[in-house]
Design an enzyme around this catalytic site. Structure first.
Site, PDB file in Angstrom:
ATOM      1  N   HIS A  53      38.376 -22.559 -59.811  1.00 42.28           N
ATOM      2  CA  HIS A  53      37.580 -23.634 -59.207  1.00 42.28           C
ATOM      3  C   HIS A  53      37.451 -23.408 -57.694  1.00 42.28           C
ATOM      4  O   HIS A  53      36.351 -23.499 -57.139  1.00 42.28           O
ATOM      5  CB  HIS A  53      38.237 -24.988 -59.515  1.00 42.28           C
ATOM      6  CG  HIS A  53      37.547 -26.157 -58.886  1.00 42.28           C
ATOM      7  ND1 HIS A  53      36.858 -27.103 -59.611  1.00 42.28           N
ATOM      8  CD2 HIS A  53      37.429 -26.537 -57.591  1.00 42.28           C
ATOM      9  CE1 HIS A  53      36.349 -28.002 -58.786  1.00 42.28           C
ATOM     10  NE2 HIS A  53      36.673 -27.686 -57.557  1.00 42.28           N
ATOM     11  N   GLU A  54      38.575 -23.109 -57.037  1.00 38.76           N
ATOM     12  CA  GLU A  54      38.542 -22.907 -55.579  1.00 38.76           C
ATOM     13  C   GLU A  54      37.793 -21.639 -55.216  1.00 38.76           C
ATOM     14  O   GLU A  54      37.062 -21.594 -54.230  1.00 38.76           O
ATOM     15  CB  GLU A  54      39.964 -22.872 -54.996  1.00 38.76           C
ATOM     16  CG  GLU A  54      40.753 -24.168 -55.172  1.00 38.76           C
ATOM     17  CD  GLU A  54      39.982 -25.410 -54.762  1.00 38.76           C
ATOM     18  OE1 GLU A  54      39.231 -25.368 -53.763  1.00 38.76           O
ATOM     19  OE2 GLU A  54      40.117 -26.441 -55.463  1.00 38.76           O
ATOM     20  N   GLN A  83      34.912 -26.581 -47.819  1.00 40.98           N
ATOM     21  CA  GLN A  83      35.043 -28.039 -47.994  1.00 40.98           C
ATOM     22  C   GLN A  83      35.446 -28.757 -46.709  1.00 40.98           C
ATOM     23  O   GLN A  83      35.393 -29.984 -46.644  1.00 40.98           O
ATOM     24  CB  GLN A  83      36.065 -28.363 -49.088  1.00 40.98           C
ATOM     25  CG  GLN A  83      35.598 -27.945 -50.475  1.00 40.98           C
ATOM     26  CD  GLN A  83      36.621 -28.339 -51.524  1.00 40.98           C
ATOM     27  OE1 GLN A  83      37.597 -27.647 -51.723  1.00 40.98           O
ATOM     28  NE2 GLN A  83      36.401 -29.469 -52.175  1.00 40.98           N
ATOM     29  N   CYS A 115      36.696 -32.601 -58.213  1.00 39.92           N
ATOM     30  CA  CYS A 115      36.557 -31.892 -56.942  1.00 39.92           C
ATOM     31  C   CYS A 115      36.585 -32.894 -55.802  1.00 39.92           C
ATOM     32  O   CYS A 115      35.935 -33.934 -55.881  1.00 39.92           O
ATOM     33  CB  CYS A 115      35.229 -31.132 -56.945  1.00 39.92           C
ATOM     34  SG  CYS A 115      34.949 -30.185 -55.448  1.00 39.92           S
ATOM     35  N   LEU A 116      37.328 -32.576 -54.745  1.00 44.33           N
ATOM     36  CA  LEU A 116      37.423 -33.505 -53.611  1.00 44.33           C
ATOM     37  C   LEU A 116      36.071 -33.722 -52.930  1.00 44.33           C
ATOM     38  O   LEU A 116      35.854 -34.752 -52.304  1.00 44.33           O
ATOM     39  CB  LEU A 116      38.444 -32.995 -52.582  1.00 44.33           C
ATOM     40  CG  LEU A 116      39.903 -32.960 -53.054  1.00 44.33           C
ATOM     41  CD1 LEU A 116      40.801 -32.407 -51.956  1.00 44.33           C
ATOM     42  CD2 LEU A 116      40.394 -34.332 -53.500  1.00 44.33           C
ATOM     43  N   GLY A 128      43.785 -28.335 -54.783  1.00 46.44           N
ATOM     44  CA  GLY A 128      43.220 -27.143 -54.164  1.00 46.44           C
ATOM     45  C   GLY A 128      42.210 -27.551 -53.112  1.00 46.44           C
ATOM     46  O   GLY A 128      41.658 -28.657 -53.175  1.00 46.44           O
ATOM     47  N   HIS A 142      34.195 -22.133 -54.896  1.00 47.86           N
ATOM     48  CA  HIS A 142      33.780 -22.754 -53.631  1.00 47.86           C
ATOM     49  C   HIS A 142      33.428 -21.701 -52.580  1.00 47.86           C
ATOM     50  O   HIS A 142      32.482 -21.888 -51.817  1.00 47.86           O
ATOM     51  CB  HIS A 142      34.892 -23.651 -53.069  1.00 47.86           C
ATOM     52  CG  HIS A 142      34.897 -25.041 -53.625  1.00 47.86           C
ATOM     53  ND1 HIS A 142      33.822 -25.891 -53.512  1.00 47.86           N
ATOM     54  CD2 HIS A 142      35.849 -25.749 -54.281  1.00 47.86           C
ATOM     55  CE1 HIS A 142      34.115 -27.061 -54.084  1.00 47.86           C
ATOM     56  NE2 HIS A 142      35.340 -26.998 -54.577  1.00 47.86           N
TER      57      HIS A 142
HETATM   58 NI    NI Z   1      36.372 -28.475 -55.632  1.00 42.61          NI
END
Ligand code: NI
Length: 188
Positions: free
Chosen positions: A142-143, A52, A100-101, A47, A146
């Site tokens: 999760h997304e 991000q 998480c990226l 995701g 963000h």
């Molecule tokens: Ni994340």
């Protein structure tokens, strides 16, 4: 085009993102979404949310097929969510190890309700209202966080947070080993 991914500590990850004006979008949305998928796959993510990549918009993408086991009953979903708003979240809470990226090399159990209902525009700019469950719901939750400026580490217990503090500071400074390009908020 692959965007650098914004690392933990950047204020954009803590900002509640705005809806995109769909009457007069500030950018080519198709191109943006395509580039976001390229960026996500390049980083082996499941995701990616617009903040991000430094854009404070209520837009995120997911591909939950990447984390489902081959014999899973659940069917994975590759999907775009534009101007997403949560309608409802319910069901029994369950724990799952999230990563998480923007927070590389850290993974911790997070408990969340099992279902989420969202109102959003799809990639054809059609308004949808839909309920998601299983791992797909988890990735979406999760997304979705963000675009509200929330990170999975916010859910951890105070002791766990204290233990992670040094690692998180290192990430902000770019003092980490990561295979994809990132943008770090703190200069070394
Ligand atoms: Ni994340």
């Amino acid at each position: 085009m692959i965007y650098p991914i914004v690392a933990y500590g950047d204020p954009v990850l803590r900002t509640k993102a705005e809806d995109i004006n769909l009457e007069n979008p500030p950018m080519d949305l198709n191109e943006l979404v395509q580039n976001m998928f390229e960026t996500m796959y390049n980083a082996s993510g499941v995701g990616l949310a617009a903040p991000q990549i430094g854009l404070s918009y209520r837009l995120f993408i997911i591909d939950s097929s990447l984390i489902l086991e081959e014999d899973a009953e659940e069917v994975g979903l590759k999907k775009v969510f534009i101007n997403a708003h949560k309608v409802e979240e319910d069901g029994d809470e369950w724990a799952f190890a999230e990563g998480c990226l923007s927070i590389p090399n850290i993974s911790e159990d997070v408990s969340r309700p099992s279902r989420i209902k969202l109102r959003y525009y799809d990639e054809n700019l059609e308004l949808q209202e839909e309920v998601f469950e299983g791992l797909t719901a988890r990735v979406i939750q999760h997304e979705y966080d963000h675009i509200d400026g929330v990170l999975f580490t916010d859910y951890l217990k105070p002791l766990k947070k204290r233990l992670l503090k040094r690692k998180l500071t290192k990430i902000s400074k770019g003092d980490i080993s990561v295979k994809y390009r990132m943008k770090f908020p703190v200069r070394r």
